[in-house]
Design an enzyme around this catalytic site. Structure first.
Site, PDB file in Angstrom:
ATOM      1  N   HIS A 164       0.972  -1.252   0.019  1.00  0.00           N
ATOM      2  CA  HIS A 164       0.021  -0.053   0.066  1.00  0.00           C
ATOM      3  C   HIS A 164       0.831   1.392   0.266  1.00  0.00           C
ATOM      4  O   HIS A 164       0.329   2.382  -0.026  1.00  0.00           O
ATOM      5  CB  HIS A 164      -1.171  -0.053   1.241  1.00  0.00           C
ATOM      6  CG  HIS A 164      -2.275   0.902   0.805  1.00  0.00           C
ATOM      7  ND1 HIS A 164      -1.899   2.182  -0.110  1.00  0.00           N
ATOM      8  CD2 HIS A 164      -3.329   0.696   2.272  1.00  0.00           C
ATOM      9  CE1 HIS A 164      -3.262   2.808   0.106  1.00  0.00           C
ATOM     10  NE2 HIS A 164      -3.973   1.895   1.876  1.00  0.00           N
ATOM     11  N   ASP A 376     -11.086  -3.772 -17.872  1.00  0.00           N
ATOM     12  CA  ASP A 376     -10.955  -4.741 -18.618  1.00  0.00           C
ATOM     13  C   ASP A 376     -10.328  -5.357 -19.476  1.00  0.00           C
ATOM     14  O   ASP A 376      -9.752  -4.381 -20.078  1.00  0.00           O
ATOM     15  CB  ASP A 376     -12.834  -3.811 -19.576  1.00  0.00           C
ATOM     16  CG  ASP A 376     -12.634  -5.315 -20.987  1.00  0.00           C
ATOM     17  OD1 ASP A 376     -12.597  -6.400 -21.058  1.00  0.00           O
ATOM     18  OD2 ASP A 376     -13.307  -4.612 -21.985  1.00  0.00           O
TER      19      ASP A 376
END
Length: 453
Positions: A164, A376
């Site tokens: 992170h 996508d």
């Protein structure tokens, strides 16, 4: 919801390191002083579920994504490096070009078997995002781990684990979209990555001009983790409308996030049973991108948020209507300015990069607009895209994501069993009769307030 009783077998190949497709600079790049604070020194998991797509027949998602990842790392080459710690606990990336961990796998399960309401917690999660031994340290370890698990139906699961300190949700989605664009045939990412971490480094000399109560030293202990129970609270149009009716007129323009957070803070405080004179905190992750004066460039993929905190005594929070909590949360969010972010960076240097306080604190992170589900790779949008777990951070039970679901928001919560029972009751009381009236007017009446997972 996703079936927690679902069981399946995953056959993994040996993990490999995917390096950049061409030579990249060997250099040291400093993280910002917002990036390397203690509260971000952990790995955060993300998971995407994709169905079969006729146009991709015969194409192997493992091969497609592996090759696109290698090309993307030419542009995002710091991800292929390793973190080192220097004087004053300062983190820097040594851009070694070693690469990111990549695992290919096959599972004897179809996407349909997960159910039509995919949400955390996911069954067999540890099989879908395998913790490769020795890979989950903060220093000297791969900064990304990606596992592609092919499903019987022709779909697949894309799971990712990120250190992170390197990126927040918008930064990670930017990187994932770059991989996806290259997988679909683009020559270069449409948005060029920008490092520019010096923008959020401490001033010389550091000078904290804002009050950052999220980093106060607070005595006490966090909620014990015995007998922990997971529940997911759903807020659709009817639930939000019922809560909004409880808001005083001068606060009616509040966002859905603010109203839900006020409701959760008030109800959770009642549930945990803290003493009336004790202080409790609600920490909201506030995105600093676009803040005037900060001038973070498009393409910036570092951490660019503050843990802004609202503080109240238990007595006042419990006794007052929801407008009291809502006002405190709105004020906490409004305090995040460019000067607040610069004070945050300065505080990190002056105080040794502390962790935000977790004592009698709860943290919420809204990822409903992060865009995970829109990534996508050629197989269309994800059936589910977003956090792999319902909680935020390295410490379980003190935080929740707000996750998009159909036309509403799901908020997974983890608490000890008796406290969870009280939270469910408090939430239902907060929704009240107005909820039943609103639900009857909905075109789709299959909403729920709380569901055990």
């Amino acid at each position: 919801m996703a079936s927690s009783s679902l069981s399946f077998t995953v056959r993994r190949q040996e993990p490999i390191l995917v390096a950049p497709a061409s030579a990249t600079p060997h250099e040291f790049k400093r993280l910002s002083d917002v990036d390397d604070q203690d509260g971000l020194r952990f790995h955060i998991p993300v998971i995407q579920f994709y169905g079969n797509h006729p146009s991709m027949a015969g194409r192997d998602p493992g091969k497609v994504i592996r090759e696109a990842l290698s090309r993307a790392l030419v542009f995002y080459y710091p991800f292929a490096g390793r973190l080192r710690e220097t004087e004053g606990r300062k983190l820097v990336v040594e851009c070694t070009g070693e690469g990111v961990l990549f695992v290919e796998a096959d599972a004897d399960v179809s996407l349909e078997q997960f159910g039509d309401a995919l949400q955390p917690p996911f069954p067999c999660l540890e099989e879908l995002i395998w913790n490769v031994p020795g890979s989950d340290g903060v220093l000297d370890c791969p900064l990304l781990l990606i596992q592609i698990t092919r499903l019987l139906c022709g779909g697949f699961v894309f799971a990712l684990r990120l250190n992170h300190t390197m990126s927040d949700a918008p930064g990670l989605v930017q990187f994932m979209n770059a991989v996806a664009e290259l997988a679909r045939g683009a020559a270069v990412p449409s948005l060029a990555p920008v490092w520019a971490r010096e923008i959020l480094e401490a001033r010389q000399p550091p000078k904290v001009t804002c009050l950052l109560r999220e980093y106060e030293d607070v005595a006490g202990t966090i909620v014990p983790f015995d007998d922990m129970v997971h529940h997911s609270f759903f807020f659709g149009e009817a639930e939000v409308a019922a809560l909004r009716k409880r808001v005083p007129p001068h606060l009616r323009n509040s966002s859905t996030f603010e109203i839900l957070t006020a409701c959760l803070w008030k109800c959770r405080t009642v549930a945990i049973g803290a003493a009336a004179d004790e202080e409790v905190r609600m920490i909201c992750i506030v995105n600093a991108r676009g803040k005037a004066g900060l001038d973070l460039p498009a393409g910036y993929y570092g951490n660019a948020f503050a843990f802004s905190v609202a503080v109240s005594t238990v007595g006042k929070l419990s006794a007052n209507p929801i407008g009291y909590a809502l006002d405190l949360i709105k004020k906490a969010k409004s305090r995040v300015t460019d000067e607040y972010m610069r004070s945050l960076a300065d505080l990190m240097v002056l105080r040794g990069r502390p962790h935000f306080t977790v004592v009698r604190s709860y943290l919420v992170s809204d990822v409903t607009r992060a865009g995970f589900e829109d990534v996508d790779f050629g197989w269309g949008k994800a059936a589910y895209g977003g956090p792999a777990k319902g909680g935020v951070g390295a410490i379980p039970g003190v935080a929740s994501f707000y996750i998009p679901f159909r036309n509403g928001i799901v908020v997974p919560v983890c608490l000890p069993g008796p406290a969870m029972d009280k939270l469910v009751q408090a939430m239902n009381r907060m929704i009240g009769e107005d909820y039943n009236d609103a639900k009857d007017q909905q075109p789709h009446g299959n909403t729920f307030i709380a569901s055990a997972l």
